[in-house]
Motif scaffolding. Structure first.
Motif, mmCIF file in Angstrom:
data_model
loop_
_atom_site.group_PDB
_atom_site.id
_atom_site.type_symbol
_atom_site.label_atom_id
_atom_site.label_comp_id
_atom_site.label_asym_id
_atom_site.label_seq_id
_atom_site.Cartn_x
_atom_site.Cartn_y
_atom_site.Cartn_z
ATOM 1 N N SER A 114 6.735 -17.594 -21.205
ATOM 2 C CA SER A 114 5.453 -16.900 -21.093
ATOM 3 C C SER A 114 5.031 -16.803 -19.637
ATOM 4 C CB SER A 114 4.374 -17.642 -21.894
ATOM 5 O OG SER A 114 4.711 -17.675 -23.262
ATOM 6 N N LEU A 115 4.495 -15.656 -19.257
ATOM 7 C CA LEU A 115 4.126 -15.431 -17.858
ATOM 8 C C LEU A 115 2.643 -15.152 -17.661
ATOM 9 C CD1 LEU A 115 7.077 -13.136 -16.730
ATOM 10 C CD2 LEU A 115 6.702 -15.507 -16.079
ATOM 11 N N GLY A 116 1.884 -15.075 -18.729
ATOM 12 C CA GLY A 116 0.471 -14.768 -18.553
ATOM 13 C C GLY A 116 0.123 -13.398 -19.102
ATOM 14 N N GLN A 117 -0.740 -12.688 -18.404
ATOM 15 C CA GLN A 117 -1.332 -11.462 -18.947
ATOM 16 C C GLN A 117 -1.281 -10.334 -17.934
ATOM 17 O OE1 GLN A 117 -2.615 -11.901 -22.086
ATOM 18 N NE2 GLN A 117 -3.354 -9.823 -22.446
ATOM 19 N N GLU A 118 -0.919 -9.143 -18.410
ATOM 20 C CA GLU A 118 -1.041 -7.924 -17.621
ATOM 21 C C GLU A 118 -2.231 -7.142 -18.166
ATOM 22 O OE1 GLU A 118 0.393 -7.192 -14.974
ATOM 23 O OE2 GLU A 118 2.562 -7.530 -14.960
ATOM 24 N N CYS A 119 -2.920 -6.445 -17.296
ATOM 25 C CA CYS A 119 -4.058 -5.630 -17.716
ATOM 26 C C CYS A 119 -3.563 -4.201 -17.949
ATOM 27 C CB CYS A 119 -5.150 -5.656 -16.646
ATOM 28 S SG CYS A 119 -6.632 -4.726 -17.119
ATOM 29 N N LEU A 120 -3.487 -3.813 -19.215
ATOM 30 C CA LEU A 120 -3.023 -2.471 -19.559
ATOM 31 C C LEU A 120 -4.207 -1.549 -19.811
ATOM 32 C CD1 LEU A 120 -0.051 -3.270 -21.963
ATOM 33 C CD2 LEU A 120 -0.023 -3.002 -19.474
ATOM 34 N N GLU A 121 -3.998 -0.262 -19.539
ATOM 35 C CA GLU A 121 -5.043 0.744 -19.723
ATOM 36 C C GLU A 121 -4.502 1.905 -20.545
ATOM 37 O OE1 GLU A 121 -7.306 1.555 -15.922
ATOM 38 O OE2 GLU A 121 -5.536 0.547 -15.098
ATOM 39 N N GLU A 122 -5.413 2.659 -21.123
ATOM 40 C CA GLU A 122 -5.027 3.877 -21.832
ATOM 41 C C GLU A 122 -4.969 5.031 -20.838
ATOM 42 O OE1 GLU A 122 -7.417 4.795 -25.187
ATOM 43 O OE2 GLU A 122 -7.211 2.798 -26.092
ATOM 44 N N ALA A 123 -3.843 5.721 -20.819
ATOM 45 C CA ALA A 123 -3.682 6.904 -19.974
ATOM 46 C C ALA A 123 -3.501 8.124 -20.871
ATOM 47 C CB ALA A 123 -2.473 6.748 -19.056
ATOM 48 N N ASP A 128 -13.477 5.705 -9.351
ATOM 49 C CA ASP A 128 -13.312 6.551 -8.164
ATOM 50 C C ASP A 128 -12.719 7.911 -8.494
ATOM 51 O OD1 ASP A 128 -14.225 4.472 -6.447
ATOM 52 O OD2 ASP A 128 -12.252 3.535 -6.591
ATOM 53 N N GLY A 129 -12.555 8.191 -9.781
ATOM 54 C CA GLY A 129 -11.963 9.472 -10.171
ATOM 55 C C GLY A 129 -10.758 9.243 -11.051
ATOM 56 N N GLU A 130 -9.793 10.155 -10.992
ATOM 57 C CA GLU A 130 -8.600 10.037 -11.804
ATOM 58 C C GLU A 130 -7.428 9.521 -10.974
ATOM 59 O OE1 GLU A 130 -7.777 13.724 -13.793
ATOM 60 O OE2 GLU A 130 -9.002 13.139 -15.521
ATOM 61 N N LYS A 131 -6.632 8.655 -11.578
ATOM 62 C CA LYS A 131 -5.414 8.142 -10.955
ATOM 63 C C LYS A 131 -4.237 8.634 -11.777
ATOM 64 C CE LYS A 131 -3.306 3.758 -9.460
ATOM 65 N NZ LYS A 131 -3.406 3.933 -8.004
ATOM 66 N N LYS A 160 4.070 12.854 -17.102
ATOM 67 C CA LYS A 160 2.954 12.562 -16.213
ATOM 68 C C LYS A 160 1.731 12.181 -17.038
ATOM 69 C CE LYS A 160 4.338 15.648 -12.400
ATOM 70 N NZ LYS A 160 3.902 16.753 -11.507
ATOM 71 N N ALA A 161 0.878 11.323 -16.461
ATOM 72 C CA ALA A 161 -0.323 10.893 -17.164
ATOM 73 C C ALA A 161 -1.398 10.528 -16.149
ATOM 74 C CB ALA A 161 -0.018 9.699 -18.069
ATOM 75 N N THR A 162 -2.637 10.452 -16.607
ATOM 76 C CA THR A 162 -3.758 10.086 -15.737
ATOM 77 C C THR A 162 -4.622 9.023 -16.413
ATOM 78 O OG1 THR A 162 -5.202 11.817 -16.626
ATOM 79 C CG2 THR A 162 -3.874 12.388 -14.692
ATOM 80 N N VAL A 163 -5.274 8.233 -15.555
ATOM 81 C CA VAL A 163 -6.236 7.226 -16.004
ATOM 82 C C VAL A 163 -7.552 7.509 -15.303
ATOM 83 C CG1 VAL A 163 -6.850 4.777 -15.871
ATOM 84 C CG2 VAL A 163 -4.530 5.444 -16.479
ATOM 85 N N ASP A 171 2.372 1.370 -8.381
ATOM 86 C CA ASP A 171 0.945 1.281 -8.709
ATOM 87 C C ASP A 171 0.571 2.024 -9.990
ATOM 88 O OD1 ASP A 171 1.112 3.904 -7.842
ATOM 89 O OD2 ASP A 171 -0.670 3.814 -6.593
ATOM 90 N N PHE A 172 1.576 2.564 -10.690
ATOM 91 C CA PHE A 172 1.308 3.246 -11.961
ATOM 92 C C PHE A 172 2.583 3.150 -12.797
ATOM 93 C CE2 PHE A 172 0.258 6.241 -15.153
ATOM 94 C CZ PHE A 172 -1.070 6.622 -15.039
ATOM 95 N N THR A 173 2.616 2.194 -13.718
ATOM 96 C CA THR A 173 3.809 1.997 -14.526
ATOM 97 C C THR A 173 3.480 2.167 -16.006
ATOM 98 O OG1 THR A 173 3.400 -0.400 -14.352
ATOM 99 C CG2 THR A 173 5.081 0.546 -12.912
ATOM 100 N N PHE A 174 4.432 2.728 -16.747
ATOM 101 C CA PHE A 174 4.288 3.018 -18.172
ATOM 102 C C PHE A 174 4.966 1.921 -18.987
ATOM 103 C CE2 PHE A 174 3.888 6.927 -15.918
ATOM 104 C CZ PHE A 174 3.180 7.827 -16.693
ATOM 105 N N LEU A 175 4.389 1.572 -20.127
ATOM 106 C CA LEU A 175 5.014 0.603 -21.017
ATOM 107 C C LEU A 175 6.076 1.314 -21.850
ATOM 108 C CD1 LEU A 175 5.274 -2.235 -22.048
ATOM 109 C CD2 LEU A 175 3.351 -1.822 -23.613
ATOM 110 N N VAL A 176 7.330 1.226 -21.381
ATOM 111 C CA VAL A 176 8.459 1.845 -22.081
ATOM 112 C C VAL A 176 8.899 0.895 -23.197
ATOM 113 C CG1 VAL A 176 10.778 2.791 -21.877
ATOM 114 C CG2 VAL A 176 9.158 3.027 -19.972
#
Length: 326
Positions: free
Chosen positions: A139-148, A268-271, A261-264, A183-188
């Motif tokens: 176990s390594l802890g937690q990543e903060c995932l977001e909806e894109a 500060d706007g869209e990433k 391609k995707a955006t979050v 700085d922007f990775t997808f959960l494959v």
């Protein structure tokens, strides 16, 4: 990731065997048993007589521990407290803490976020040993995932893609974080799903194009092309929980590719971010809730899980630098 030793004192062969099967890094046992234990498995075996155990009961005990650790392996006897251990970690990279329970092992492995150098499990915790190994080594802890939101999916021709076969069985909702930019990775998603043409391969992540970044344990990254047998990769599930997996094999082949391609939305706007994936039904991204979504059916407006970060890496290590990757 802390190293894990089992202190076989008093010596019981069945406990040593269980410890070795659980995946510990070493055994500490009476000198008369060292040669026998060395014949059971390839790991570090130390004699109890050569390891100094020091109780932290006063400030001067910290200096005594540092001195002992400079002359060989030293361990912190049960009863240690967090502040003295933090003081030692500020001065030494050889801090080993004895643990009588899963709770003590978890506490030791999380001090100052990086944890002690090693946890020495005592016989009192033999029943917790598998859980201790899982927590401290996997176990390594937690990543903060977001909806894109997916903005584009299109064919781009042929390219070299990397298929990462691990030596672990993965489950639905798990995969690797991969992207054109660190700085922007997808959960494959791992290939856990059956279909009428291809059997599931729950050990496999068809991760993406050779140039892509992937997340590694301990906040590092590398290019997919750099992975090889024996490499450690970070496995993430849809809730952001992480674990370590070891690469068993890498398959690098030319295949038809898609650009996704995707955006979050941020304050500060869209990433935006992108990833190149093989154009095949078995390759999937991960939708909220851990649902695998085939890239073949993916379309603009669909939501997928991603991880965003601040750009800036040098040989996989985080650096402060103004950088843009498009």
């Amino acid at each position: 990731m802390a190293a894990i030793f089992f202190k076989a004192l008093p010596f019981k062969k069945e406990e040593v065997t269980l410890a070795l099967e659980s995946g510990i890094d070493g055994i500490i046992c009476p000198k008369e048993h060292v040669r026998m234990v060395q014949g059971l498995a390839r790991c570090t075996v130390l004699a109890c007589e050569d390891v100094t155990s020091i109780a932290l009961t006063a400030k001067e005990d910290e200096e005594a521990y540092l001195e002992a650790s400079r002359n060989g392996m030293a361990t912190l006897a049960p009863g240690w407290e967090i502040i003295p251990v933090e003081n030692l970690l500020a001065q030494s990279d050889a801090v080993y803490a004895e643990a009588r329970s899963l709770k003590e092992a978890e506490l030791a492995s999380g001090i100052l976020e990086r944890g002690v150098t090693g946890v020495v499990v005592l016989p009192e915790a033999i029943c917790d040993l598998k859980e201790i190994v899982k927590h401290c080594k996997i176990s390594l802890g937690q990543e903060c995932l977001e909806e894109a939101v997916v903005t584009e999916v299109r064919q781009v021709g042929l390219g070299h893609r990397v298929c990462c076969d691990t030596i672990s069985m993965l489950r639905r909702g798990q995969g690797m974080l991969v992207g054109n930019s660190s700085d922007f990775t997808f959960l494959v998603h791992a290939e856990t799903e059956h279909n009428e043409y291809v059997a599931a391969r729950p050990f496999r992540i068809n991760a993406g194009a050779v140039h892509a970044y992937t997340r590694l344990p301990h906040d590092k990254t590398c290019y997919l092309e750099e992975l090889k047998s024996g490499s450690e990769v970070e496995i993430v599930d849809a809730d952001g929980k992480t674990m370590t997996a070891v690469v068993g094999r890498i398959k690098m082949e030319i295949r038809p590719m898609l650009l996704v391609k995707a955006t979050v939305s941020t304050k500060d706007g869209e990433k935006s971010g992108a990833v190149f994936l093989q154009n095949a039904e078995t390759i999937r991204l991960t939708a909220p809730g851990g649902i695998p979504v085939s890239v073949v059916s993916l379309k603009p407006g669909d939501k997928v899980l991603v991880r965003t970060d601040v750009a800036g890496r040098h040989f996989g290590m985080r650096i402060k630098e103004e950088i843009a990757e498009v």
